[in-house]
Design a protein around this motif. Structure first.
Motif, mmCIF file in Angstrom:
data_model
loop_
_atom_site.group_PDB
_atom_site.id
_atom_site.type_symbol
_atom_site.label_atom_id
_atom_site.label_comp_id
_atom_site.label_asym_id
_atom_site.label_seq_id
_atom_site.Cartn_x
_atom_site.Cartn_y
_atom_site.Cartn_z
ATOM 1 N N LEU A 120 19.003 -38.611 5.971
ATOM 2 C CA LEU A 120 17.882 -37.023 6.220
ATOM 3 C C LEU A 120 18.830 -36.400 6.643
ATOM 4 C CD1 LEU A 120 15.395 -38.805 9.106
ATOM 5 C CD2 LEU A 120 15.233 -38.639 6.605
ATOM 6 N N VAL A 121 18.679 -34.594 6.667
ATOM 7 C CA VAL A 121 19.347 -33.609 6.475
ATOM 8 C C VAL A 121 19.912 -33.639 7.779
ATOM 9 C CG1 VAL A 121 19.945 -32.173 5.620
ATOM 10 C CG2 VAL A 121 18.199 -33.136 4.205
ATOM 11 N N PRO A 122 21.368 -33.995 8.084
ATOM 12 C CA PRO A 122 21.331 -33.542 9.660
ATOM 13 C C PRO A 122 21.121 -31.845 10.159
ATOM 14 C CG PRO A 122 23.568 -33.882 8.203
ATOM 15 C CD PRO A 122 22.297 -33.908 7.301
ATOM 16 N N GLY A 123 20.573 -32.080 11.120
ATOM 17 C CA GLY A 123 20.206 -30.264 11.551
ATOM 18 C C GLY A 123 18.670 -30.200 11.876
ATOM 19 N N VAL A 124 18.071 -31.132 10.693
ATOM 20 C CA VAL A 124 17.423 -30.291 10.467
ATOM 21 C C VAL A 124 16.023 -31.387 11.240
ATOM 22 C CG1 VAL A 124 15.264 -30.712 8.446
ATOM 23 C CG2 VAL A 124 16.832 -30.561 8.049
ATOM 24 N N THR A 125 14.681 -30.465 11.946
ATOM 25 C CA THR A 125 14.120 -31.275 13.195
ATOM 26 C C THR A 125 12.825 -31.159 12.277
ATOM 27 O OG1 THR A 125 14.709 -29.514 14.148
ATOM 28 C CG2 THR A 125 12.705 -30.731 14.810
ATOM 29 N N TYR A 126 12.648 -32.915 12.149
ATOM 30 C CA TYR A 126 11.528 -33.275 12.075
ATOM 31 C C TYR A 126 10.245 -33.732 12.824
ATOM 32 C CZ TYR A 126 14.789 -34.506 7.862
ATOM 33 O OH TYR A 126 15.687 -34.138 6.732
ATOM 34 N N ASN A 127 9.101 -33.864 12.156
ATOM 35 C CA ASN A 127 8.174 -33.884 12.719
ATOM 36 C C ASN A 127 7.622 -35.925 12.510
ATOM 37 O OD1 ASN A 127 7.013 -31.799 13.788
ATOM 38 N ND2 ASN A 127 6.284 -30.996 11.498
ATOM 39 N N VAL A 128 7.707 -36.557 13.141
ATOM 40 C CA VAL A 128 8.061 -38.313 13.419
ATOM 41 C C VAL A 128 6.464 -38.274 13.495
ATOM 42 C CG1 VAL A 128 9.140 -40.346 13.059
ATOM 43 C CG2 VAL A 128 10.625 -38.006 13.019
ATOM 44 N N ALA A 129 5.816 -39.434 12.644
ATOM 45 C CA ALA A 129 4.866 -39.938 12.695
ATOM 46 C C ALA A 129 4.703 -41.194 12.448
ATOM 47 C CB ALA A 129 3.844 -39.386 11.828
ATOM 48 N N TYR A 130 4.108 -42.192 14.005
ATOM 49 C CA TYR A 130 4.346 -43.931 13.283
ATOM 50 C C TYR A 130 2.675 -44.460 14.079
ATOM 51 C CZ TYR A 130 7.102 -43.805 17.477
ATOM 52 O OH TYR A 130 6.603 -43.151 19.367
ATOM 53 N N GLN A 131 2.674 -45.618 14.300
ATOM 54 C CA GLN A 131 1.874 -46.479 14.182
ATOM 55 C C GLN A 131 3.104 -47.259 15.945
ATOM 56 O OE1 GLN A 131 -1.364 -46.770 14.506
ATOM 57 N NE2 GLN A 131 -1.183 -44.696 12.263
ATOM 58 N N TYR A 132 2.314 -47.194 16.903
ATOM 59 C CA TYR A 132 2.918 -47.833 17.797
ATOM 60 C C TYR A 132 1.787 -49.099 18.293
ATOM 61 C CZ TYR A 132 4.419 -50.341 22.862
ATOM 62 O OH TYR A 132 4.838 -51.097 23.662
ATOM 63 N N ASN A 133 2.106 -50.788 18.177
ATOM 64 C CA ASN A 133 1.019 -52.012 18.755
ATOM 65 C C ASN A 133 -0.554 -51.030 17.970
ATOM 66 O OD1 ASN A 133 2.754 -53.451 19.350
ATOM 67 N ND2 ASN A 133 2.476 -52.816 21.463
ATOM 68 N N SER A 136 8.922 -35.066 17.772
ATOM 69 C CA SER A 136 9.747 -34.249 17.089
ATOM 70 C C SER A 136 11.032 -34.061 17.589
ATOM 71 C CB SER A 136 9.090 -32.071 16.738
ATOM 72 O OG SER A 136 10.072 -31.613 16.520
ATOM 73 N N ILE A 137 11.565 -34.512 16.594
ATOM 74 C CA ILE A 137 13.124 -35.286 16.797
ATOM 75 C C ILE A 137 14.256 -34.510 15.141
ATOM 76 C CG2 ILE A 137 14.750 -37.344 16.757
ATOM 77 C CD1 ILE A 137 12.552 -38.424 17.313
ATOM 78 N N THR A 138 14.904 -34.026 16.025
ATOM 79 C CA THR A 138 15.864 -33.716 15.037
ATOM 80 C C THR A 138 17.058 -34.089 15.021
ATOM 81 O OG1 THR A 138 15.785 -30.346 16.294
ATOM 82 C CG2 THR A 138 18.421 -31.234 14.495
ATOM 83 N N ALA A 139 17.680 -34.173 13.202
ATOM 84 C CA ALA A 139 18.599 -35.414 12.825
ATOM 85 C C ALA A 139 20.156 -35.061 13.209
ATOM 86 C CB ALA A 139 18.623 -35.737 11.415
ATOM 87 N N PHE A 171 6.840 -45.387 9.322
ATOM 88 C CA PHE A 171 7.212 -43.925 9.969
ATOM 89 C C PHE A 171 7.000 -42.964 8.559
ATOM 90 C CE2 PHE A 171 9.119 -47.692 11.628
ATOM 91 C CZ PHE A 171 9.297 -47.735 12.883
ATOM 92 N N LEU A 172 6.355 -41.507 8.980
ATOM 93 C CA LEU A 172 6.114 -41.007 8.148
ATOM 94 C C LEU A 172 6.767 -40.012 8.417
ATOM 95 C CD1 LEU A 172 3.902 -39.383 6.206
ATOM 96 C CD2 LEU A 172 2.900 -39.058 7.249
ATOM 97 N N LEU A 173 8.413 -39.162 7.875
ATOM 98 C CA LEU A 173 8.120 -38.134 8.527
ATOM 99 C C LEU A 173 8.242 -36.786 7.927
ATOM 100 C CD1 LEU A 173 9.493 -40.006 9.284
ATOM 101 C CD2 LEU A 173 12.015 -38.925 9.394
ATOM 102 N N GLU A 174 8.388 -35.807 8.356
ATOM 103 C CA GLU A 174 7.690 -34.401 7.435
ATOM 104 C C GLU A 174 8.365 -33.461 8.106
ATOM 105 O OE1 GLU A 174 6.017 -30.284 7.551
ATOM 106 O OE2 GLU A 174 5.964 -31.454 9.238
ATOM 107 N N ALA A 175 9.040 -32.287 7.123
ATOM 108 C CA ALA A 175 10.237 -31.772 7.327
ATOM 109 C C ALA A 175 9.482 -30.042 5.622
ATOM 110 C CB ALA A 175 11.412 -31.541 7.422
#
Length: 285
Positions: free
Chosen positions: A34-47, A54-57, A76-80
Motif C-alpha cells: 500500500l501507499v505509505p502515509g495514506v489512511t485506509y478504511n479496512v473492512a473484513y470479516q471476523y468469524n 481505519s489504519i494509516t500505512a 479484506f477490503l481497503l478504501e482510500a
C-alpha cells in the motif's frame, strides 16, 4: 490543470502473527503493498462478523491490524480516496498449543490421621498449578499437603497447569485406609506375686510390637506374650499396625505383690537383662 490519479489499493501480500496467550488478543495481520502515509478504511470479516477499522500505512506501505484474537479473518477490503481494493484470501489465527498435561501423584494409599502429600510435575518452566478435590479442597501450589487427613478426603483430585494462559489437567484417585483400633488389650491378671508370670493380650491389628525390650517378655511380636514383671508396678506397651502402616497403641499395667516378710538382698546384676537389675528392699516370699 493538475490531475491527481490515486492508485487502487492493491494488497500484494498478507502476513500474520498468532496470539501469544490462550484467549489473548496479541495477534496481528499485516497487509502489504500500500501507499505509505495514506489512511485506509479496512473492512473484513471476523468469524463471519463484519469489522471496520481505519489504519494509516507505515513507511513501508504496510497496514497492520492489531489486537486480534484466535479466529478466521477474511474478505479484506481497503478504501482510500473513494478507491477500493480487496483480497479474498483468509487468515486463521490460532492460540498457542496447551502445555503437556501435568502428572498428578500422591503418597496414598495412607492411613487416615496422617499427612496426605500431593505432587504435580510438568516438563515446562513457569506456569501455575491449581488443585481441586473432595471435601471442598482447593490449593494454588504445585505440591500441597493435607495434614491429619480424614476419610472425607478420599476421592478424585484434579490438578490444572496453566502457562501463557493455556491450561491442561490431570486427575488421580486417592484411597485412604481407616485407622485401626486395638481391642481386648489387657492381662489374664493385673496383680501377681513376685516371681510369677502373666499372659498379656491384644487384638485388632496385623502386627504387634510390645515393649519394654528388657527380657521381661517371652516374645515382643505376638498378640499374647508372657510377661515376667520385675517391678512392683510394671507397665507394658503394645503398638499395633496393619499392612498399610495404620497404628494404635495401648498400655497394660501389672502390680507385683511381695510377701509380708521383708528382706534385703545381698547382690544385684545391673546388666539390663530384666533380672535383678534394680537393688530394692522387698518382701520375703
Amino acid at each position: 490543470i493538475n490531475v491527481v490519479v490515486n492508485p487502487i489499493p492493491n494488497i500484494t501480500n498478507i502476513t500474520f502473527t498468532n496470539p501469544l496467550t490462550c484467549g489473548g488478543n496479541e495477534g496481528t495481520i499485516t497487509l502489504e503493498g500500500l501507499v505509505p502515509g495514506v489512511t485506509y478504511n479496512v473492512a473484513y470479516q471476523y468469524n463471519g462478523t463484519p469489522v471496520l477499522v481505519s489504519i494509516t500505512a507505515d513507511a513501508g506501505g504496510f497496514v497492520t491490524i492489531t489486537g486480534l484474537a484466535e479466529g478466521t479473518y477474511a474478505d479484506f477490503l481497503l478504501e482510500a480516496f473513494t478507491c477500493t481494493g480487496k483480497a479474498s484470501r483468509s487468515v486463521t489465527l490460532k492460540d498457542p498449543a496447551p502445555p503437556p498435561p501435568p502428572i498428578a501423584t500422591s503418597n496414598a494409599p495412607i492411613c487416615t490421621g496422617l499427612t496426605l502429600l500431593l505432587f504435580a510435575t510438568d516438563d515446562l518452566d513457569g506456569g501455575t498449578y491449581t488443585w481441586k478435590g473432595p471435601n471442598g479442597f482447593t490449593a494454588a501450589v504445585q505440591n500441597p499437603t493435607i495434614p491429619a487427613v480424614t476419610k472425607a478426603a478420599e476421592g478424585v483430585y484434579t490438578v490444572t497447569y496453566t502457562r501463557m494462559n493455556c491450561s491442561s489437567t490431570d486427575t488421580m484417585s486417592v484411597v485412604l485406609q481407616p485407622e485401626i483400633k486395638l481391642k481386648d488389650v489387657g492381662a489374664a491378671r493385673y496383680q501377681i506375686a513376685f516371681g510369677d508370670s502373666v499372659q498379656l493380650n491384644a487384638s485388632g491389628a496385623s502386627f504387634y510390637i510390645w515393649s519394654p525390650h528388657t527380657k521381661t517378655l517371652n516374645d515382643y511380636y505376638i498378640p499374647n506374650p508372657i510377661a515376667y514383671p520385675a517391678d512392683s508396678i510394671s507397665t507394658f506397651s503394645v503398638l499395633g499396625m496393619n499392612e498399610w502402616g495404620c497404628r494404635d497403641s495401648a498400655n497394660v499395667t501389672i502390680r507385683v505383690v511381695f510377701d509380708e516378710d521383708e528382706y534385703i538382698p545381698n547382690s544385684f546384676t545391673p546388666n539390663n537383662d530384666g533380672l535383678n537389675d534394680i537393688f530394692r528392699i522387698g518382701k520375703m516370699r
